[in-house]
Scaffold this motif. Structure first.
Motif, PDB file in Angstrom:
ATOM      1  N   ARG A 291      -4.126  -5.525   6.968  1.00 17.93           N
ATOM      2  CA  ARG A 291      -4.886  -5.271   5.739  1.00 17.93           C
ATOM      3  C   ARG A 291      -4.876  -6.505   4.819  1.00 17.93           C
ATOM      4  NH1 ARG A 291      -2.441   0.611   4.266  1.00 17.93           N
ATOM      5  NH2 ARG A 291      -0.741  -0.265   5.213  1.00 17.93           N
TER       6      ARG A 291
ATOM      7  N   ASP B 236      -7.910   3.074  -2.985  1.00 17.24           N
ATOM      8  CA  ASP B 236      -6.680   3.948  -2.137  1.00 17.24           C
ATOM      9  C   ASP B 236      -6.725   3.670  -0.714  1.00 17.24           C
ATOM     10  OD1 ASP B 236      -4.348   5.618  -1.809  1.00 17.24           O
ATOM     11  OD2 ASP B 236      -4.833   6.622  -3.600  1.00 17.24           O
ATOM     12  N   THR B 237      -5.934   4.654  -0.002  1.00 15.52           N
ATOM     13  CA  THR B 237      -5.894   4.554   1.491  1.00 15.52           C
ATOM     14  C   THR B 237      -6.276   5.808   2.068  1.00 15.52           C
ATOM     15  OG1 THR B 237      -3.563   5.040   1.752  1.00 15.52           O
ATOM     16  CG2 THR B 237      -4.029   2.674   1.275  1.00 15.52           C
TER      17      THR B 237
ATOM     18  N   TYR C  77       0.728  -1.003   0.032  1.00 15.77           N
ATOM     19  CA  TYR C  77      -0.034   0.042   0.032  1.00 15.77           C
ATOM     20  C   TYR C  77       0.876   1.257  -0.046  1.00 15.77           C
ATOM     21  CZ  TYR C  77      -3.154  -3.549   1.509  1.00 15.77           C
ATOM     22  OH  TYR C  77      -3.994  -4.839   1.289  1.00 15.77           O
TER      23      TYR C  77
ATOM     24  N   TRP D 229      -3.762  -2.863  -2.855  1.00 19.86           N
ATOM     25  CA  TRP D 229      -2.399  -3.393  -2.716  1.00 19.86           C
ATOM     26  C   TRP D 229      -1.954  -3.311  -4.176  1.00 19.86           C
ATOM     27  CZ3 TRP D 229       0.820  -6.801  -4.973  1.00 19.86           C
ATOM     28  CH2 TRP D 229       1.733  -7.401  -4.292  1.00 19.86           C
TER      29      TRP D 229
END
Length: 730
Positions: free
Chosen positions: A267, A350-351, A104, A311
């Motif tokens: 995650r 996304d994060t 990530y 990822w």
């Protein structure tokens, strides 16, 4: 027609009091404004992912100066990577979650080098063959024939991050067999984490992706699994083969297990992962017979999924020939005019850490931000509203830690003309927007939604007869009414953050049709209470193949191979009428008043529409749109105040006219080939370029007006009339 009837009733008294024939009059109701706005905050344009060469050359003079001369002011930065199922590296410098350099990615919030470009990275855990952004590219890992690849759901939709049981955010994959087939068994090759509890279902209607309310998901007789083991499982779904086309695996309980060397990052250990799907029949001898097509391209058996794990790794970098403009170049090039800009954060793929880092970077640079749009076209990614809302709240929390005052909004819907519907929830509710609002309210977080955004592409690019122009004002007003009925508060600003004729460019974009449409679109949106609208696309673009083999461009110009502007197109001239004539671009608050023409075609269609604004200096401007393709009309402008009083323009009046007499597009000529003459070439090729002749300019005239002055509206034209109103008379 109900709206038309209401207006006719409203102005019925005015017809009698005018003392003249009711024909050919534009009536303006001064009793109360319908909206108010400031042009430098409201009338803008969008910049999207484009060719790197376009980024390099469109921002040079004289191209940039000519672009700015269209008059659009604030800019919205479009975030295209979400449509392509990609992770966005808004900053190429940053860190990976895995020490080996993958996982990530979080961009660096610390400014170092100048950001000129940014790119998207394809997601290796993708589970959707095609969506409304990838109709012809990419593939799902669920039917790619490779047991070393797999689909995985988004970890941010699990209890570890949402704080809610996973059953409230079921993750799913859908298989489309393209036609009805006989099946009684499914084989699932699981990866970790796997589903412990899931059901396999079939759709009773025609299409659960495009017609979500015409059918239901029905669980197969033996399609419930409560103790999944994570191995390759073959499930006998029914005793005898059943006729089905669409199947769904709906997962509600995860094993929450980790693969080798993955436990350090939670995650990796939450959600669901599948290596490959197989579907077909099991015969009496115990043999399984698969009917799916397994191939790593668009020819595979089509699958859809609820979400995708963001990822990825450096090798997933897509093409570098196209790019999102780097933020430093965007804010320093001059394209924003130094005004605060709307910026996006990637959210679906996304994060929250990467989004927060982006905002921190912009703040350290001191770039002015007007609004932050959260994600891009979640409806086109088939994301359910509760999943989008769960991500929205996590991202909002992360961003507001950086700056609590930032105004966040979304969901940046695709250009739709009716309510967006999804599979019904436990209460039978199908409205995407209503369920999104419900989720925010249930979590006490409506304050995190500062604005509501959607796109507007009203027409099918392949079918745009002239008569469709009559629909535009009601299309805009209707969809805004729908959002309010779904629960968007009346006081919440609404933005169309991207809009044009249709989702695909074609020859119609260059025709005067597009200019006439643009005036109606902008005027009706503001008359309906909209607070911000962004033309798409601001920067000049090369012609691209459109439907019906007609080349088109989303831009306002034709350009040569070196991006030098050759001609201004119809929408450029109408943009100038809107931004430089109808409004005062440097002015403050403008007031919008309802206007209604009485020129019809005999079938109830308004041939003349009008939009009235009062300028900050007390002058008035009326933008009249003659949608009659063949005939000009003469109209009187009547301003109606309270009771029985009427007035008109008086004294010096300035008139600006642009229409079919000033502009005519001549399409490119094309040639058909039964088969491509050169490898990879299209079978329909252009043998000449399209061009406009005449190509402007806008015609400017002046006259001394009186109350009963008639104004000429040429066929297929937009006319702006500016001046002062005379004293009110009975």
């Amino acid at each position: 027609m109900q709206k038309t009837s209401a207006y006719l009733a409203l102005f019925l008294g005015y017809f009698c009091l005018a003392g003249i024939s009711a024909a050919q009059v534009v009536h303006i109701d001064l009793s109360h404004p319908t909206n108010h706005f400031v042009p430098k905050e409201t009338l803008g344009a969008g910049v999207d992912r484009i060719a790197v060469e376009a980024i390099d050359k469109d921002l040079l003079q004289p191209t940039l100066e000519k672009t700015l001369s269209s008059g659009w002011q604030p800019v919205t930065y479009r975030q295209n990577t979400e449509l392509a199922i990609e992770a966005w590296h808004w900053n190429p410098q940053g860190t990976w979650s895995d020490a080996s350099g993958k996982g990530y990615f979080t961009g660096s919030p610390t400014p170092t080098e100048v950001l000129r470009y940014s790119y998207g990275y394809t997601l290796p855990r993708r589970g959707t063959t095609r969506n409304d952004g990838t109709d012809n590219v990419g593939f799902s890992r669920l039917t790619d024939g490779d047991l070393n690849s797999f689909w995985k759901s988004n970890p941010y939709l699990t209890q570890h991050f949402t704080g809610e049981t996973d059953a409230l955010h079921p993750q799913w994959v859908v298989i489309d067999l393209a036609q009805v087939q006989q099946v009684n068994s499914i084989r699932i090759a699981w990866e970790v984490p796997y589903a412990r509890h899931y059901v396999v279902q079939y759709w009773t209607g025609d299409d659960p992706i495009k017609a979500v309310t015409r059918g239901v998901w029905q669980t197969f007789p033996q399609g419930t699994v409560t103790e999944g083991n994570g191995k390759t499982e073959t499930i006998r779904l029914s005793g005898n083969p059943m006729s089905v086309r669409f199947l769904r695996i709906s997962m509600t309980e995860s094993s929450n297990t980790c693969g080798t060397n993955e436990a350090a990052d939670p995650r990796n250990c939450v959600g669901y992962a599948i290596r490959e799907l197989y579907l077909g029949t099991t015969t009496s001898d115990g043999e399984f017979h698969d009917i799916l097509r397994h191939t790593p391209d668009q020819e595979q058996t089509t699958t859809y999924c609820s979400s995708v794990d963001p990822w990825h790794q450096p090798s997933d970098l897509g093409s570098t020939k196209q790019a999102q403009m780097g933020f430093d170049l965007f804010f320093t090039s001059g394209v924003t005019r130094g005004l605060p800009a709307m910026v996006p954060v990637a959210m679906l793929y996304d994060t929250p850490d990467n989004a927060a880092a982006e905002i921190a970077y912009l703040k350290k640079r001191g770039y002015p931000i007007s609004y932050v749009e959260m994600g891009e076209e979640a409806d086109g990614q088939y994301m359910l509203p509760e999943d989008y809302a769960a991500l929205y709240l996590q991202w909002a929390t992360a961003i507001h830690r950086v700056d609590p005052a930032l105004k966040l909004g979304g969901p940046s819907f695709q250009g739709v003309n009716k309510d967006i519907e999804v599979w019904p929830d436990a209460n039978g509710k199908v409205s995407w927007t209503a369920r999104f609002v419900d989720y925010l309210k249930q979590h006490g977080r409506m304050n995190d939604l500062a604005f509501f955004s959607f796109e507007h592409y009203p027409y099918d690019p392949c079918r745009t007869p002239w008569g469709m122009l009559y629909d535009e004002p009601e299309l805009v007003s209707h969809i805004m009414e729908v959002w309010h009925e779904d629960g968007i508060p009346a006081e919440m600003p609404m933005f169309i953050t991207e809009g044009n004729l249709s989702s695909g460019a074609s020859e119609t974009y260059q025709d005067v049709f597009s200019g006439v449409w643009l005036a109606d679109y902008i005027g009706s949106f503001l008359n309906s209470g909209g607070k911000g609208v962004y033309f798409f696309h601001y920067l000049p673009l090369q012609m691209e193949p459109g439907c019906n083999s007609s080349p088109g461009t989303f831009g306002m110009f034709t350009i040569d191979a070196n991006y030098q502007i050759q001609q201004q197109l119809a929408q450029f001239f109408v943009a100038q009428l809107i931004n430089l004539e109808w409004v005062q671009p440097a002015g403050g608050e403008h007031l919008v008043f309802a206007a209604k023409g009485d020129v019809e075609d005999g079938a109830g269609h308004e041939l003349v529409t009008a939009y009235a604004v009062k300028h900050p200096d007390g002058t008035w401007a009326v933008m009249a749109v003659n949608r009659d393709q063949q005939n000009g009309h003469r109209v009187r402008i009547a301003f109606h105040g309270l009771a029985d009083k009427e007035s008109g323009f008086a004294g010096p009046v300035e008139i600006s006219t642009f229409g079919s007499a000033q502009y005519q597009w001549h399409p490119a000529q094309t040639r058909f080939m039964a088969h491509a003459e050169t490898g990879g070439e299209r079978t329909i090729v252009a043998t000449s370029k399209g061009w406009a002749d005449p190509d402007g300019p806008i015609i400017h005239t002046k006259l001394n007006a009186e109350k009963d002055t008639m104004y000429d509206l040429p066929a297929a034209s937009v006319v702006v009339i500016r001046g002062k109103i005379g004293s009110t008379k009975k």
